[in-house]
Write a protein that holds these residues in place. Sequence first.
Motif, PDB file in Angstrom:
ATOM      1  N   VAL A   1     -68.116 110.912 -12.791  1.00 34.16           N
ATOM      2  CA  VAL A   1     -68.463 112.287 -12.403  1.00 34.16           C
ATOM      3  C   VAL A   1     -69.964 112.466 -12.203  1.00 34.16           C
ATOM      4  CG1 VAL A   1     -66.461 113.180 -13.642  1.00 34.16           C
ATOM      5  CG2 VAL A   1     -68.689 113.137 -14.788  1.00 34.16           C
ATOM      6  N   ALA A   2     -70.710 111.387 -12.208  1.00 31.02           N
ATOM      7  CA  ALA A   2     -72.179 111.467 -12.171  1.00 31.02           C
ATOM      8  C   ALA A   2     -72.715 112.151 -10.920  1.00 31.02           C
ATOM      9  CB  ALA A   2     -72.783 110.070 -12.301  1.00 31.02           C
ATOM     10  N   ASP A   3     -72.008 112.051  -9.793  1.00 31.05           N
ATOM     11  CA  ASP A   3     -72.534 112.598  -8.538  1.00 31.05           C
ATOM     12  C   ASP A   3     -71.982 113.975  -8.190  1.00 31.05           C
ATOM     13  OD1 ASP A   3     -69.982 111.654  -8.106  1.00 31.05           O
ATOM     14  OD2 ASP A   3     -70.413 110.788  -6.137  1.00 31.05           O
ATOM     15  N   ILE A   4     -71.280 114.635  -9.115  1.00 34.15           N
ATOM     16  CA  ILE A   4     -70.822 116.005  -8.853  1.00 34.15           C
ATOM     17  C   ILE A   4     -72.020 116.932  -8.967  1.00 34.15           C
ATOM     18  CG2 ILE A   4     -69.331 117.891  -9.614  1.00 34.15           C
ATOM     19  CD1 ILE A   4     -67.338 115.856 -10.605  1.00 34.15           C
ATOM     20  N   PRO A   5     -72.414 117.603  -7.876  1.00 35.77           N
ATOM     21  CA  PRO A   5     -73.642 118.408  -7.885  1.00 35.77           C
ATOM     22  C   PRO A   5     -73.399 119.855  -8.311  1.00 35.77           C
ATOM     23  CG  PRO A   5     -72.789 118.342  -5.676  1.00 35.77           C
ATOM     24  CD  PRO A   5     -71.820 117.532  -6.523  1.00 35.77           C
ATOM     25  N   ASP A   6     -74.477 120.570  -8.546  1.00 35.71           N
ATOM     26  CA  ASP A   6     -74.388 122.005  -8.772  1.00 35.71           C
ATOM     27  C   ASP A   6     -73.720 122.656  -7.567  1.00 35.71           C
ATOM     28  OD1 ASP A   6     -75.772 121.686 -11.128  1.00 35.71           O
ATOM     29  OD2 ASP A   6     -77.699 122.375 -10.325  1.00 35.71           O
ATOM     30  N   GLY A   7     -72.854 123.622  -7.838  1.00 38.39           N
ATOM     31  CA  GLY A   7     -72.209 124.371  -6.768  1.00 38.39           C
ATOM     32  C   GLY A   7     -71.031 123.685  -6.117  1.00 38.39           C
ATOM     33  N   ALA A   8     -70.634 122.528  -6.619  1.00 42.99           N
ATOM     34  CA  ALA A   8     -69.515 121.799  -6.020  1.00 42.99           C
ATOM     35  C   ALA A   8     -68.199 122.547  -6.241  1.00 42.99           C
ATOM     36  CB  ALA A   8     -69.416 120.400  -6.615  1.00 42.99           C
ATOM     37  N   SER A   9     -67.271 122.368  -5.307  1.00 40.80           N
ATOM     38  CA  SER A   9     -65.903 122.857  -5.513  1.00 40.80           C
ATOM     39  C   SER A   9     -65.106 121.734  -6.159  1.00 40.80           C
ATOM     40  CB  SER A   9     -65.275 123.296  -4.191  1.00 40.80           C
ATOM     41  OG  SER A   9     -65.248 122.228  -3.249  1.00 40.80           O
ATOM     42  N   VAL A  10     -64.395 122.071  -7.244  1.00 39.06           N
ATOM     43  CA  VAL A  10     -63.691 121.058  -8.041  1.00 39.06           C
ATOM     44  C   VAL A  10     -62.281 121.552  -8.347  1.00 39.06           C
ATOM     45  CG1 VAL A  10     -63.737 119.625 -10.112  1.00 39.06           C
ATOM     46  CG2 VAL A  10     -65.896 120.426  -9.113  1.00 39.06           C
ATOM     47  N   ALA A  11     -61.276 120.838  -7.887  1.00 39.53           N
ATOM     48  CA  ALA A  11     -59.889 121.119  -8.244  1.00 39.53           C
ATOM     49  C   ALA A  11     -59.560 120.342  -9.512  1.00 39.53           C
ATOM     50  CB  ALA A  11     -58.946 120.712  -7.114  1.00 39.53           C
ATOM     51  N   VAL A  12     -58.872 120.984 -10.449  1.00 39.98           N
ATOM     52  CA  VAL A  12     -58.603 120.365 -11.747  1.00 39.98           C
ATOM     53  C   VAL A  12     -57.118 120.494 -12.065  1.00 39.98           C
ATOM     54  CG1 VAL A  12     -59.174 120.329 -14.198  1.00 39.98           C
ATOM     55  CG2 VAL A  12     -60.931 120.927 -12.524  1.00 39.98           C
TER      56      VAL A  12
END
Length: 260
Positions: A12-23
Motif C-alpha cells: 500500500v506504499a504508493d496509495i496517495p492522498d485523495g485516492a479512491s479506494v474500494a474496500v
Amino acid sequence: MDKACASAAEAVADIPDGASVAVGGFGLCGVPTTLIGALHDQGAGGLRVVSNNCGTDGQGLGVLLDADRIARITGSYVGENKEFARRYLSGELEVELVPQGTLAERLRAGGSGIPAFYTPAGVGTAVADGGIPWRHRPDGSVAVASPVKEIRAFDGRQYVLEEGITCDFALVRAARGDRYGNLVFHKSARNFNPLVAMAGRITVAEVEELVEPGRLDPDEIHLPGVFVQRVVLLTAEQAAVKPIERRTVAEPPTGEAVES
C-alpha cells in the motif's frame, strides 16, 4: 507474473492522498484488516472510500475514520459506528448512501467496463429524485445533496440510471490465493470482496494461505488473477484477527441440559 509482496506496508506504499479506494467486507466479516492497518501507518489522507459500510468504532475502516483519513464514503449502511454518524452529521464527512444491491452492481459494472445501467431500485424515492444530504454544514443544514438521476421506461416500468464504480485502488481479503492473484474466499467472507476487487485499477489482496500457481483447482477459484495486481500473505497472528461486531449468547431454556 509473481504478484506476491513482501509485506502489507510495501503493497500500500504508493496509495496517495485523495485516492479512491474500494474496500471489501460486510460489517467486520471478510475485511482486509491488515491492509487497512498498513494504510493507516502509511499516512495517506483525504481518501474517498467505497465499501458496504465503514466498519465499527475502532475496527475495520473505523481505524482510518478515527484517524481522520477518510474524506468521503460511498456505502449502503451507516449503523454500528457512532463516530461515522457523528462526522456525517457534523459536516466532517461526505457520505453517498446507495441501495445495497445497487452498490454491488455498480462495482461489478465498473469492473466489467460497463459505464452505467438501469435498475428499478430507488425509483419514486430520493435515490432517484435527489436531495439526499451528502454533506452537512456544521449548523446541520445541507451543504451538498445528491443529484436528480435519469429515469427511463422499459416495457411500461420505470428505471433509474446508475453509474458503474471504479477506484484507483481496491483492498480485499481472501482465504487462499496463489502468486498469480487467483483468489478463493471462505463462505460469507466472500461478500463484497470479488466485486470490490474487480472495481480497483490496482487491487491488493491479503490472503491467509498463499500457494504456488497450479495448486488451486480452476473450478474453486472465485476471482481470477486478472483482477489482482498484488498479493500479501498474512502471518498466523494476522490471519487470526476476525472481530465480531456483536456477540449474542442466548440462555438455554430453564430445565434443559446444555451440551458440552
